[in-house]
Design a protein around this motif. Structure first.
Motif, PDB file in Angstrom:
ATOM      1  N   LEU A 185       0.823  -1.216   0.000  1.00  0.00           N
ATOM      2  CA  LEU A 185       0.000   0.000   0.000  1.00  0.00           C
ATOM      3  C   LEU A 185       0.854   1.262   0.000  1.00  0.00           C
ATOM      4  CD1 LEU A 185      -2.944  -0.885   2.407  1.00  0.00           C
ATOM      5  CD2 LEU A 185      -2.669  -1.345  -0.025  1.00  0.00           C
ATOM      6  N   ARG A 186       2.059   1.192   0.537  1.00  0.00           N
ATOM      7  CA  ARG A 186       2.940   2.359   0.568  1.00  0.00           C
ATOM      8  C   ARG A 186       3.724   2.521  -0.732  1.00  0.00           C
ATOM      9  NH1 ARG A 186       6.554   2.368   5.805  1.00  0.00           N
ATOM     10  NH2 ARG A 186       6.707   4.599   5.296  1.00  0.00           N
ATOM     11  N   GLY A 187       3.517   1.639  -1.692  1.00  0.00           N
ATOM     12  CA  GLY A 187       4.204   1.743  -2.973  1.00  0.00           C
ATOM     13  C   GLY A 187       5.637   1.274  -2.943  1.00  0.00           C
ATOM     14  N   ARG A 188       6.070   0.695  -1.840  1.00  0.00           N
ATOM     15  CA  ARG A 188       7.448   0.208  -1.748  1.00  0.00           C
ATOM     16  C   ARG A 188       7.612  -1.119  -2.480  1.00  0.00           C
ATOM     17  NH1 ARG A 188      10.270   1.752   3.619  1.00  0.00           N
ATOM     18  NH2 ARG A 188       9.626   3.909   3.856  1.00  0.00           N
ATOM     19  N   LEU A 189       6.583  -1.933  -2.428  1.00  0.00           N
ATOM     20  CA  LEU A 189       6.561  -3.162  -3.208  1.00  0.00           C
ATOM     21  C   LEU A 189       5.727  -2.943  -4.463  1.00  0.00           C
ATOM     22  CD1 LEU A 189       6.126  -6.029  -0.572  1.00  0.00           C
ATOM     23  CD2 LEU A 189       8.057  -5.706  -2.122  1.00  0.00           C
ATOM     24  N   ASN A 190       6.066  -3.659  -5.508  1.00  0.00           N
ATOM     25  CA  ASN A 190       5.324  -3.558  -6.760  1.00  0.00           C
ATOM     26  C   ASN A 190       3.844  -3.848  -6.507  1.00  0.00           C
ATOM     27  OD1 ASN A 190       4.203  -4.275  -9.426  1.00  0.00           O
ATOM     28  ND2 ASN A 190       6.335  -4.136 -10.098  1.00  0.00           N
ATOM     29  N   PRO A 191       2.940  -2.951  -6.896  1.00  0.00           N
ATOM     30  CA  PRO A 191       1.516  -3.144  -6.597  1.00  0.00           C
ATOM     31  C   PRO A 191       0.841  -4.191  -7.469  1.00  0.00           C
ATOM     32  CG  PRO A 191       1.824  -1.155  -7.874  1.00  0.00           C
ATOM     33  CD  PRO A 191       3.198  -1.668  -7.569  1.00  0.00           C
ATOM     34  N   GLU A 192       1.560  -4.739  -8.455  1.00  0.00           N
ATOM     35  CA  GLU A 192       0.946  -5.690  -9.382  1.00  0.00           C
ATOM     36  C   GLU A 192       1.506  -7.108  -9.244  1.00  0.00           C
ATOM     37  OE1 GLU A 192       1.433  -4.093 -13.254  1.00  0.00           O
ATOM     38  OE2 GLU A 192       0.192  -2.318 -12.870  1.00  0.00           O
ATOM     39  N   TYR A 193       2.809  -7.253  -8.991  1.00  0.00           N
ATOM     40  CA  TYR A 193       3.392  -8.595  -8.917  1.00  0.00           C
ATOM     41  C   TYR A 193       4.712  -8.536  -8.153  1.00  0.00           C
ATOM     42  CZ  TYR A 193       6.363  -6.817 -12.681  1.00  0.00           C
ATOM     43  OH  TYR A 193       7.239  -6.056 -13.415  1.00  0.00           O
ATOM     44  N   ILE A 194       5.138  -9.711  -7.688  1.00  0.00           N
ATOM     45  CA  ILE A 194       6.456  -9.881  -7.082  1.00  0.00           C
ATOM     46  C   ILE A 194       7.066 -11.152  -7.645  1.00  0.00           C
ATOM     47  CG2 ILE A 194       5.933  -8.630  -4.964  1.00  0.00           C
ATOM     48  CD1 ILE A 194       5.466 -11.283  -3.574  1.00  0.00           C
ATOM     49  N   LEU A 195       8.295 -11.478  -7.224  1.00  0.00           N
ATOM     50  CA  LEU A 195       9.017 -12.649  -7.725  1.00  0.00           C
ATOM     51  C   LEU A 195       9.114 -12.635  -9.238  1.00  0.00           C
ATOM     52  CD1 LEU A 195       7.655 -15.511  -5.414  1.00  0.00           C
ATOM     53  CD2 LEU A 195       9.773 -14.208  -5.193  1.00  0.00           C
ATOM     54  N   GLY A 196       9.363 -11.446  -9.789  1.00  0.00           N
ATOM     55  CA  GLY A 196       9.541 -11.332 -11.227  1.00  0.00           C
ATOM     56  C   GLY A 196       8.307 -11.651 -12.032  1.00  0.00           C
ATOM     57  N   GLY A 197       7.130 -11.512 -11.416  1.00  0.00           N
ATOM     58  CA  GLY A 197       5.878 -11.801 -12.104  1.00  0.00           C
ATOM     59  C   GLY A 197       5.315 -13.163 -11.785  1.00  0.00           C
ATOM     60  N   ALA A 198       6.055 -13.971 -11.009  1.00  0.00           N
ATOM     61  CA  ALA A 198       5.576 -15.315 -10.693  1.00  0.00           C
ATOM     62  C   ALA A 198       4.406 -15.297  -9.715  1.00  0.00           C
ATOM     63  CB  ALA A 198       6.716 -16.151 -10.118  1.00  0.00           C
ATOM     64  N   LEU A 199       4.264 -14.212  -8.961  1.00  0.00           N
ATOM     65  CA  LEU A 199       3.180 -14.124  -7.980  1.00  0.00           C
ATOM     66  C   LEU A 199       2.469 -12.787  -8.138  1.00  0.00           C
ATOM     67  CD1 LEU A 199       1.749 -15.376  -5.517  1.00  0.00           C
ATOM     68  CD2 LEU A 199       3.445 -14.271  -4.063  1.00  0.00           C
ATOM     69  N   ALA A 200       1.191 -12.841  -8.503  1.00  0.00           N
ATOM     70  CA  ALA A 200       0.400 -11.623  -8.653  1.00  0.00           C
ATOM     71  C   ALA A 200       0.061 -11.044  -7.288  1.00  0.00           C
ATOM     72  CB  ALA A 200      -0.878 -11.919  -9.435  1.00  0.00           C
ATOM     73  N   VAL A 201       0.010  -9.715  -7.214  1.00  0.00           N
ATOM     74  CA  VAL A 201      -0.320  -9.033  -5.971  1.00  0.00           C
ATOM     75  C   VAL A 201      -1.799  -8.671  -5.974  1.00  0.00           C
ATOM     76  CG1 VAL A 201       0.017  -6.890  -4.664  1.00  0.00           C
ATOM     77  CG2 VAL A 201       2.001  -8.139  -5.534  1.00  0.00           C
ATOM     78  N   ASP A 202      -2.480  -9.024  -4.901  1.00  0.00           N
ATOM     79  CA  ASP A 202      -3.895  -8.674  -4.725  1.00  0.00           C
ATOM     80  C   ASP A 202      -3.955  -7.386  -3.911  1.00  0.00           C
ATOM     81  OD1 ASP A 202      -6.602  -8.467  -4.140  1.00  0.00           O
ATOM     82  OD2 ASP A 202      -6.867 -10.631  -3.890  1.00  0.00           O
ATOM     83  N   HIS A 203      -3.941  -6.254  -4.632  1.00  0.00           N
ATOM     84  CA  HIS A 203      -3.889  -4.951  -3.966  1.00  0.00           C
ATOM     85  C   HIS A 203      -5.137  -4.711  -3.130  1.00  0.00           C
ATOM     86  CE1 HIS A 203      -3.387  -0.579  -3.479  1.00  0.00           C
ATOM     87  NE2 HIS A 203      -2.108  -0.785  -3.764  1.00  0.00           N
ATOM     88  N   ALA A 204      -6.289  -5.101  -3.638  1.00  0.00           N
ATOM     89  CA  ALA A 204      -7.542  -4.877  -2.914  1.00  0.00           C
ATOM     90  C   ALA A 204      -7.569  -5.662  -1.608  1.00  0.00           C
ATOM     91  CB  ALA A 204      -8.730  -5.262  -3.793  1.00  0.00           C
ATOM     92  N   ALA A 205      -7.043  -6.882  -1.621  1.00  0.00           N
ATOM     93  CA  ALA A 205      -7.012  -7.682  -0.396  1.00  0.00           C
ATOM     94  C   ALA A 205      -6.090  -7.045   0.637  1.00  0.00           C
ATOM     95  CB  ALA A 205      -6.542  -9.101  -0.712  1.00  0.00           C
ATOM     96  N   ALA A 206      -4.953  -6.473   0.183  1.00  0.00           N
ATOM     97  CA  ALA A 206      -4.055  -5.779   1.105  1.00  0.00           C
ATOM     98  C   ALA A 206      -4.751  -4.576   1.725  1.00  0.00           C
ATOM     99  CB  ALA A 206      -2.787  -5.347   0.378  1.00  0.00           C
TER     100      ALA A 206
END
Length: 687
Positions: free
Chosen positions: A372-393
């Protein structure tokens, strides 16, 4: 040929492979399989072989770091364990020492014994403090004890007799009878596991060894079998708590030596990387998904402790002096009944993990706050291997915001701030509280979340330099490739350091030296460069605690003290006592409490490859996003791809550097530069 290191953490399993011919590293990261760690290990081996384009037969070495022993004690799910001991000592684990778990909590309970009282069997036997038989072992009592243990059906048995560190004959006889009568039960004796002074600590260590033994043996058997199914022709080696590699057989016989297996690999790797970059004094900062481990390294050597506690239970085996706090990317945030924000020590783990992972997690974590603070990629991590659920965060952090009576950004910033303070406390524990000034050290940040928070932690404790290695998220796995084959052997002496009569000292030294030499003969490769070093733990007569004094190499090589050597270590003890406490008593009697030898076989340590030079950060720029910082609040921040950075590049803060295994945050008051090995050297401006 390939050398592979695999580190299993609470959230992820990290794999690093080194191609010895090309010097190229291949890394892979996958979720840990907590029910059976060997599943992820085997999957990781196959994955990294595919990435390297190699065959299983190309693997010449496989090192492994495990958390099984640690988690077993912390989660209290070890073997049903019985204890056979000397009559009169039945309650020693219950009594322990006159120390409260929390000095100021008068109602705090001690950790319950790992052996139920009904499974403690007392035998009539007695050794003197000098190792002489005062009361022979009662054969009828031993027969009855074996029958009683057998009837209870435990998975493990610990045998601990009074003064067995001086004479273990009675213990060995009892252990042999138990093994013969209970072939499927894990049996260990304190004279085998920890033949050292102080009954409670010796008993506790042996019981912990028995408690984790069956699970460790099962895990090691599964590991060996799964590695065989991959086609890899070598047997894995496992790193121990003191930072040395051991065979599966050594681990099975002394599983208590793996209580800090995983964290010790990171310390070894951080020392290797920092040393190559020109830094000898450092504090390692390993932040993963569940916890943060820190360790002080002086002149390239990590400090070693002869005893540590785990879940308030003392363990007397050498280990790197690592301090752990429950603060990681998966640490759960909550508001206590008084309205104060807390972060950790409980963790969301890998299943379901932080809410942002989209695996069903709903509790707010440090990772969710970073998203939420924009420090981590808001869309994915692990080079795209894991999608980020921004709404759940957002939904998860909103639960904290509502409880605090504030908005979402403030709650997310508070979670990050509390986490940083908790981790700064761990850094102070290994530095300031140990009499060391952290300002003279470099903070080496690694683990999946270490580089996210390292700059703020450094600022909190007054440190001015942070080093982030090229692959910080998998650095522990690299450590498994640069760790020597090594273990320690210790035995109590409890004799006056009398230069006129060193016979007893020589008897103990010869026994320990023989054990170290035999271990090297079975563990070290034929061509390895081997060495045995050692130290004596010494004190003035009637003191409670000891200081360590190095033994002269000529004494160790000959396995014999002479009058000159005894006089020399006594003088060295007086000097060490003055350094530690400010005074010495040159005329007082000096006692040698324990001798410890370290048997080591050196392994080839790969040098990190140099990277191409270049000074234009724009070549690695992949975008911009608003990121929140304590000093400025949300600001537009450039985001760089770590793989595109070149030696000599300077990145003024604020900046974010992304890579497969982690994200590095450079705050507005810090500046990073890339050295020739690809390390990020971040200079922090102290306010």
């Amino acid at each position: 040929m390939l050398r592979i290191g695999i580190d299993v953490g609470g959230t992820f399993t990290d794999v690093t492979a080194l191609d010895a011919a090309t010097g190229r590293f291949h890394i892979h990261k996958l979720p840990s399989t907590t029910e059976d760690q060997s599943v992820a290990v085997a999957e990781g081996v196959r994955a990294v072989l595919r990435e390297a384009g190699a065959d299983p037969g190309d693997v010449a070495y496989l090192g492994h770091g495990t958390t099984v022993a640690t988690n077993t004690v912390l989660e209290s799910n070890g073997a049903l364990t019985a204890l056979v001991t000397t009559a009169g000592l039945r309650d020693i684990l219950e009594i322990g020492r006159q120390q409260r778990p929390d000095l100021y909590d008068m109602e705090a309970d001690k950790a319950p014994p790992l052996v139920p009282r009904a499974l403690v069997h007392a035998l009539v036997e007695r050794m003197s403090a000098e190792g002489k038989v005062l009361t022979p072992l009662d054969e009828d009592g031993l027969t009855a004890a074996v029958a009683g243990v057998s009837e209870a059906g435990p998975e493990a048995v610990a045998v601990c007799f009074l003064h067995s560190y001086r004479n273990g004959d009675h213990e060995r006889e009892a252990a042999e009878r138990l093994r013969a009568a209970l072939p499927g039960v894990y049996v260990c004796a304190s004279s085998e596991v920890a033949p050292v002074f102080r009954e409670f600590e010796r008993f506790s260590t042996t019981v912990v060894n028995a408690y984790v033994g069956p699970k460790i043996n099962r895990c090691m058997s599964r590991l060996a079998e799964r590695i065989r199914t991959t086609g890899v022709p070598v047997e894995p080696r496992v790193i121990g708590s003191s930072g040395g590699m051991m065979s599966l057989d050594s681990v099975s016989r002394h599983p208590v030596t793996t209580l800090l297996s995983g964290p010790s690999a990171g310390v070894v790797a951080a020392s290797h990387v920092a040393g190559q970059a020109g830094y000898g004094n450092l504090i390692t900062f390993d932040m993963g998904g569940t916890s943060t481990d820190v360790c002080l390294v002086r002149d390239g050597h990590a400090l070693v402790s002869s005893q540590r506690g785990i879940n308030h239970r003392p363990v007397r085996t050498p280990s790197l002096d690592i301090h752990t706090v429950g603060a990681g990317g998966g640490s759960i945030a909550r508001v206590d009944p008084g309205g104060a924000l807390e972060v950790g020590p409980s963790s969301a783990g890998s299943q379901p993990g932080p809410a942002a992972y989209g695996r069903g997690g709903v509790t707010p974590t440090v990772t969710d706050a970073n998203v939420l603070r924009g420090r981590l990629n808001p869309e994915y991590i692990l080079g795209g291997a894991l999608a980020v659920d921004h709404a759940a965060a957002e939904r998860a952090v909103d639960t904290v915001a509502r409880a605090m009576g504030t908005d979402r950004p403030v709650a997310a910033r508070g979670i990050g701030r509390i986490a940083a303070v908790n981790m700064a406390g761990a850094v102070r524990k290994v530095s300031v509280e140990a009499g060391e000034d952290p300002r003279g050290c470099v903070l080496v940040a690694f683990g999946g979340a270490g580089p996210l928070h390292a700059v703020e932690v450094a600022r909190e404790v007054g440190m001015s330099t942070v080093l982030v290695p090229p692959n910080p998220g998998t650095l522990c796995a690299l450590g498994l490739l640069v760790t020597d084959i090594r273990t320690e052997f210790a035995k109590a002496v409890l004799e006056e350091a009398d230069e006129r009569a060193p016979d007893k000292l020589n008897e103990v030294l010869h026994e320990v030296h023989t054990s170290a030499r035999d271990w090297l003969a079975s563990e070290a490769p034929p061509e390895a460069d081997t060495k045995i070093t050692g130290e004596a733990r010494m004190r003035y007569a009637r003191q409670n605690f000891e200081l360590s004094v190095p033994l002269p190499q000529r004494v160790i090589d000959a396995a014999r003290f002479d009058c000159e050597a005894v006089a020399g270590i006594v003088a060295a003890f007086h000097e060490q006592h003055t350094k530690s406490y400010g005074y010495a008593h040159p005329g007082a009697r000096v006692q040698i409490v324990e001798v410890q030898l370290t048997a080591a076989a050196a392994v080839d340590k790969p040098e990190l490859p140099a990277i191409a030079e270049g000074s234009e950060p724009e070549e690695a720029l992949i975008g911009r996003r608003r990121a929140d910082f304590d000093e400025t609040g949300p600001v537009e921040t450039p985001v760089y791809d770590r793989a595109g950075l070149r030696a000599g590049t300077v990145l003024p803060g604020p900046a974010i550097v992304e890579q497969l295994d982690t994200t590095t945050v450079i705050t507005p008051d810090a500046t990073a530069r890339v050295d020739r090995y690809g390390n990020l050297i971040i200079e922090v401006e102290q306010r």
